[in-house]
Design a protein around this motif. Structure first.
Motif, PDB file in Angstrom:
ATOM      1  N   GLY A  18       0.827  -1.214   0.000  1.00 57.43           N
ATOM      2  CA  GLY A  18       0.000   0.000   0.000  1.00 57.43           C
ATOM      3  C   GLY A  18       0.854   1.254   0.000  1.00 57.43           C
ATOM      4  O   GLY A  18       1.736   1.412   0.851  1.00 57.43           O
ATOM      5  N   GLU A  41       1.529  -1.393  -4.751  1.00 54.93           N
ATOM      6  CA  GLU A  41       0.307  -0.567  -4.742  1.00 54.93           C
ATOM      7  C   GLU A  41      -0.631  -1.027  -5.858  1.00 54.93           C
ATOM      8  O   GLU A  41      -0.221  -1.128  -7.001  1.00 54.93           O
ATOM      9  CB  GLU A  41       0.703   0.912  -4.924  1.00 54.93           C
ATOM     10  N   GLY A  47      -0.734   7.480  -2.976  1.00 57.03           N
ATOM     11  CA  GLY A  47      -1.487   8.455  -2.167  1.00 57.03           C
ATOM     12  C   GLY A  47      -2.719   7.887  -1.491  1.00 57.03           C
ATOM     13  O   GLY A  47      -3.234   8.473  -0.542  1.00 57.03           O
ATOM     14  N   GLY A  63     -12.487  13.916  -1.618  1.00 61.09           N
ATOM     15  CA  GLY A  63     -13.099  14.519  -0.425  1.00 61.09           C
ATOM     16  C   GLY A  63     -12.123  15.520   0.176  1.00 61.09           C
ATOM     17  O   GLY A  63     -10.927  15.515  -0.133  1.00 61.09           O
ATOM     18  N   PRO A  64     -12.627  16.400   1.047  1.00 63.85           N
ATOM     19  CA  PRO A  64     -11.761  17.449   1.604  1.00 63.85           C
ATOM     20  C   PRO A  64     -10.655  16.870   2.472  1.00 63.85           C
ATOM     21  O   PRO A  64     -10.923  16.037   3.330  1.00 63.85           O
ATOM     22  CB  PRO A  64     -12.715  18.289   2.460  1.00 63.85           C
ATOM     23  N   ARG A  66      -8.003  18.242   4.958  1.00 63.07           N
ATOM     24  CA  ARG A  66      -7.421  19.308   5.775  1.00 63.07           C
ATOM     25  C   ARG A  66      -6.376  18.645   6.662  1.00 63.07           C
ATOM     26  O   ARG A  66      -6.696  17.667   7.349  1.00 63.07           O
ATOM     27  CB  ARG A  66      -8.542  19.885   6.637  1.00 63.07           C
ATOM     28  N   PRO A 279      -6.219  -3.198   3.432  1.00 59.21           N
ATOM     29  CA  PRO A 279      -7.270  -3.546   4.407  1.00 59.21           C
ATOM     30  C   PRO A 279      -6.960  -4.838   5.170  1.00 59.21           C
ATOM     31  O   PRO A 279      -6.593  -5.851   4.567  1.00 59.21           O
ATOM     32  CB  PRO A 279      -8.515  -3.694   3.533  1.00 59.21           C
ATOM     33  N   ARG A 336     -21.969  15.882   1.506  1.00 55.58           N
ATOM     34  CA  ARG A 336     -21.063  17.018   1.620  1.00 55.58           C
ATOM     35  C   ARG A 336     -20.717  17.481   0.198  1.00 55.58           C
ATOM     36  O   ARG A 336     -20.728  16.664  -0.732  1.00 55.58           O
ATOM     37  CB  ARG A 336     -19.788  16.535   2.338  1.00 55.58           C
ATOM     38  N   GLU A 358     -20.195  14.545  -2.562  1.00 54.10           N
ATOM     39  CA  GLU A 358     -19.788  13.281  -1.915  1.00 54.10           C
ATOM     40  C   GLU A 358     -20.984  12.449  -1.449  1.00 54.10           C
ATOM     41  O   GLU A 358     -21.875  12.943  -0.762  1.00 54.10           O
ATOM     42  CB  GLU A 358     -18.934  13.584  -0.693  1.00 54.10           C
ATOM     43  N   GLY A 434      -2.082   1.879   9.444  1.00 50.10           N
ATOM     44  CA  GLY A 434      -2.933   2.719   8.596  1.00 50.10           C
ATOM     45  C   GLY A 434      -4.412   2.562   8.885  1.00 50.10           C
ATOM     46  O   GLY A 434      -4.823   1.894   9.818  1.00 50.10           O
TER      47      GLY A 434
HETATM   48  C1  LIG Z   1     -13.711  11.468   2.053  1.00 46.62           C
HETATM   49  C2  LIG Z   1     -12.485  11.500   2.920  1.00 46.62           C
HETATM   50  C3  LIG Z   1     -12.097  12.684   3.523  1.00 46.62           C
HETATM   51  C4  LIG Z   1     -10.949  12.719   4.325  1.00 46.62           C
HETATM   52  N1  LIG Z   1     -10.577  13.892   4.905  1.00 46.62           N
HETATM   53  C5  LIG Z   1      -9.419  13.965   5.610  1.00 46.62           C
HETATM   54  C6  LIG Z   1      -8.966  15.201   6.145  1.00 46.62           C
HETATM   55  O1  LIG Z   1      -9.617  16.236   6.045  1.00 46.62           O
HETATM   56  N2  LIG Z   1      -7.771  15.202   6.797  1.00 46.62           N
HETATM   57  C7  LIG Z   1      -7.012  14.084   6.930  1.00 46.62           C
HETATM   58  O2  LIG Z   1      -5.922  14.168   7.489  1.00 46.62           O
HETATM   59  N3  LIG Z   1      -7.446  12.900   6.485  1.00 46.62           N
HETATM   60  C8  LIG Z   1      -8.628  12.809   5.823  1.00 46.62           C
HETATM   61  N4  LIG Z   1      -9.061  11.606   5.329  1.00 46.62           N
HETATM   62  C9  LIG Z   1      -8.358  10.385   5.731  1.00 46.62           C
HETATM   63  C10 LIG Z   1      -7.080  10.103   4.967  1.00 46.62           C
HETATM   64  O3  LIG Z   1      -7.332  10.044   3.591  1.00 46.62           O
HETATM   65  C11 LIG Z   1      -6.596   8.751   5.478  1.00 46.62           C
HETATM   66  O4  LIG Z   1      -6.427   8.808   6.855  1.00 46.62           O
HETATM   67  C12 LIG Z   1      -5.271   8.316   4.894  1.00 46.62           C
HETATM   68  O5  LIG Z   1      -5.308   8.326   3.495  1.00 46.62           O
HETATM   69  C13 LIG Z   1      -4.976   6.909   5.412  1.00 46.62           C
HETATM   70  O6  LIG Z   1      -3.754   6.488   4.897  1.00 46.62           O
HETATM   71  P1  LIG Z   1      -3.417   4.935   4.801  1.00 46.62           P
HETATM   72  O7  LIG Z   1      -2.134   4.828   4.111  1.00 46.62           O
HETATM   73  O8  LIG Z   1      -3.595   4.345   6.128  1.00 46.62           O
HETATM   74  O9  LIG Z   1      -4.588   4.299   3.919  1.00 46.62           O
HETATM   75  P2  LIG Z   1      -5.000   4.554   2.415  1.00 46.62           P
HETATM   76  O10 LIG Z   1      -4.930   5.977   2.089  1.00 46.62           O
HETATM   77  O11 LIG Z   1      -6.293   3.844   2.259  1.00 46.62           O
HETATM   78  O12 LIG Z   1      -3.866   3.793   1.600  1.00 46.62           O
HETATM   79  C14 LIG Z   1      -3.833   2.409   1.478  1.00 46.62           C
HETATM   80  C15 LIG Z   1      -3.219   2.068   0.137  1.00 46.62           C
HETATM   81  O13 LIG Z   1      -3.217   0.650  -0.018  1.00 46.62           O
HETATM   82  C16 LIG Z   1      -3.610   0.336  -1.351  1.00 46.62           C
HETATM   83  N5  LIG Z   1      -4.178  -1.014  -1.380  1.00 46.62           N
HETATM   84  C17 LIG Z   1      -5.369  -1.433  -0.895  1.00 46.62           C
HETATM   85  N6  LIG Z   1      -5.522  -2.752  -1.114  1.00 46.62           N
HETATM   86  C18 LIG Z   1      -4.409  -3.161  -1.740  1.00 46.62           C
HETATM   87  C19 LIG Z   1      -3.957  -4.425  -2.207  1.00 46.62           C
HETATM   88  N7  LIG Z   1      -4.706  -5.523  -2.089  1.00 46.62           N
HETATM   89  N8  LIG Z   1      -2.738  -4.484  -2.797  1.00 46.62           N
HETATM   90  C20 LIG Z   1      -1.958  -3.372  -2.933  1.00 46.62           C
HETATM   91  N9  LIG Z   1      -2.332  -2.162  -2.505  1.00 46.62           N
HETATM   92  C21 LIG Z   1      -3.537  -2.056  -1.914  1.00 46.62           C
HETATM   93  C22 LIG Z   1      -4.644   1.405  -1.670  1.00 46.62           C
HETATM   94  O14 LIG Z   1      -4.846   1.521  -3.065  1.00 46.62           O
HETATM   95  C23 LIG Z   1      -4.019   2.623  -1.044  1.00 46.62           C
HETATM   96  O15 LIG Z   1      -3.165   3.288  -1.917  1.00 46.62           O
HETATM   97  C24 LIG Z   1     -10.201  11.535   4.533  1.00 46.62           C
HETATM   98  C25 LIG Z   1     -10.598  10.351   3.923  1.00 46.62           C
HETATM   99  C26 LIG Z   1     -11.723  10.327   3.128  1.00 46.62           C
HETATM  100  C27 LIG Z   1     -12.145   9.043   2.472  1.00 46.62           C
END
Ligand SMILES: Cc1cc2nc3c(=O)[nH]c(=O)nc-3n(C[C@H](O)[C@H](O)[C@H](O)COP(=O)(O)OP(=O)(O)OC[C@H]3O[C@@H](n4cnc5c(N)ncnc54)[C@H](O)[C@@H]3O)c2cc1C
Length: 482
Positions: A18, A41, A47, A63-64, A66, A279, A336, A358, A434
């Protein structure tokens, strides 16, 4: 082990699953310690949920987004990556309820002038009654609904908390865990709002709170992770896009090898360490030997809420002054709307703008399966009614779907999750981090922290407990920009 007719990739010391904020920050921290990693990825871009999408001359986040953190280390880290591209934005966000716009976070004068004197008295009486009841009965809240009513009184809770929450989660608030309220809006008490109103004249000259301003990368949130990518590639790390794990083999409490689909070809990877931000439910499903029945059963009970963005480009320079507006009313189909240009002028051409409408849904429900035209039809009549746009101003529309947007905190999620975590923690060379990866309602700051700590556990043999990140249950709106 059975022989498989697959190419065996050279041994990979560190494998990261990821390339979202958590995976990227882990790889960046490793890079700083002169360690390279292989990052896998599934998307065509990095991202994750914090990606920035580009449609012609327009950009948008999913989505927003911040940025907010209590951790100065993270601000310094991002500032070092983005320099002057890390901009401060004056925040304006509102709620639209019963035909009126309310400032968010709530401000007393604004709220009361909108709801009128009569309702203000009713809210105050109801709130006072609830506080007395809390003291006399003192019952621990068992659901989101009970917690919201105990904190705000029923009238206020019904005005802007319960209906919005049900729209996000698709469940009655009586079936949602109080954990979500604790994590998201703890500290937003009525007393805090009153205190802020009474002291606002004194604080005017003081530092701006993060309620009033926030930081943002001027070309979209993903700039943070693109900068990390630039740096880690110089240190020998590799990112494989359009790639994913197919089977994870384990033996003797260790991940031994992984069949990885890399750009369409299955290969065997033999890792020393695995950091996974994909996940948690997907990891469980591809374990070999299979996870015990009890774990597989619990795995099926964990659910994620999905998210759809309808991105609309517009032939007009501006729609509203807000970064985003919430729509709790149930008759309105979306939750939203954001205007990316109000985060940074660079998100649209000067004379044009865009909106992101959204929707929150379940994978495979009616909204999830709706096509662009159907989502347009659902949205346009409201966008026109709200006087935001006229249909003839629309240039184009795009939809973007995220299946694993929000880990669902229903009443039993903790029991199921602890079964999964107890099973996974036996694997000494696997760390799950994550938002979807640890099934924790994380924002970017906590995803970044988890990645950094997971990397340090490998680099320095530290014993950071990833589970501790974000457990302070603080209200995300607190804090000051120094
Ligand atoms: C609508 C919305 C609004 C948000 N607003 C904010 C905000 O205002 N401020 C803020 O700080 N955060 C916000 N967030 C949260 C923020 O986007 C997440 O907290 C952050 O992206 C989490 O990072 P992560 O790396 O844990 O997970 P993710 O961003 O989910 O990254 C996981 C990665 O793993 C990859 N992946 C999944 N399954 C597989 C697989 N089987 N094989 C290979 N790769 C895989 C995905 O494609 C992804 O690139 C928001 C989220 C959403 C949905």
């Amino acid at each position: 082990m059975k022989s498989r007719n697959l190419q065996i990739n050279s041994k990979q010391e560190i494998l990261i699953l990821g390339a979202g904020p958590a995976g990227m920050s882990a790889s960046f921290e490793l890079h700083k310690a002169a360690k390279a990693a292989m990052i896998i990825e599934k998307n065509e871009y990095i991202g994750g949920l914090a990606a920035t999408l580009q449609y012609g001359e327009f950009k948008t986040d999913i989505g927003p987004h911040r940025f907010f953190s209590h951790n100065k280390y993270l601000y310094d880290l991002i500032e070092d990556l983005l320099l002057e591209r890390w901009i401060k934005v004056n925040r304006l966000t509102r709620f639209y309820i019963n035909g009126k716009f309310f400032l968010y976070p709530i401000q007393l004068k604004d709220a009361f002038s909108n709801i009128g004197l009569h309702k203000t008295f009713k809210v105050a009486a109801d709130y006072s009654f609830q506080k007395i009841k809390n003291i006399l009965v003192g019952k621990k809240a068992e659901s989101f609904e009970e917690q919201a009513v105990a904190d705000f009184g029923r009238i206020l809770a019904e005005l802007n908390i319960l209906n919005y929450t049900e729209k996000i989660w698709g469940l009655p608030c009586s079936e949602i865990s109080p954990d979500w309220l604790k994590q998201r809006i703890e500290g937003l008490s009525v007393m805090e709002i009153i205190k802020k109103t009474l002291t606002s004249s004194k604080t005017k000259k003081g530092p701006k709170t993060l309620v009033e301003q926030f930081y943002y990368p001027d070309t979209g949130t993903n700039s943070i992770y693109e900068k990390m990518q630039e740096r880690i590639l110089t240190g020998g790390s590799i990112i494989h896009l359009k790639s994913y794990p197919v089977k994870i083999f384990h033996n003797n409490k260790k991940i031994t090898e992984i069949i990885m689909n890399i750009n369409g070809n299955d290969q065997i990877i033999i890792p020393d360490y695995v950091i996974s931000s994909i996940p948690i439910t997907e990891i469980i499903n591809i374990m070999e030997p299979k996870a015990p029945d009890e774990v597989l059963k619990a795995n099926k009970k964990l659910r994620y809420r999905s998210h759809i963005s309808l991105f609309i480009t517009l032939d007009k320079p501006s729609v509203f002054p807000d970064q985003w507006i919430y729509f709790p009313d149930k008759e309105i189909p979306f939750c939203r709307i954001m205007e990316p240009k109000n985060f940074s002028k660079k998100m649209s051409p000067l004379s044009r703008t865009s909106l992101v409408v959204e929707f929150f849904c379940w994978e495979n429900d009616k909204i999830w399966n709706a096509n662009k035209e159907e989502l347009f039809d659902l949205s346009i009549k409201w966008l026109e009614k709200l006087n935001f746009i006229k249909e003839k101003e629309i240039i184009e529309g795009f939809i973007h779907k995220e299946k694993y947007a929000y880990p669902l905190y229903d009443l039993n999620y903790k029991d199921h999750l602890s079964i999964l975590k107890n099973y996974l923690k036996q694997f000494k060379n696997l760390q799950c981090i994550g938002r979807a990866g640890s099934f924790k309602y994380n924002n970017q700051d906590h995803a970044l922290e988890m990645g950094i700590l997971a990397a340090r556990n490998i680099i320095e043999g530290e014993k950071n407990n990833i589970e501790d990140v974000g457990t302070e249950q603080e209200y995300f709106e607190k804090g000051y920009i120094k």
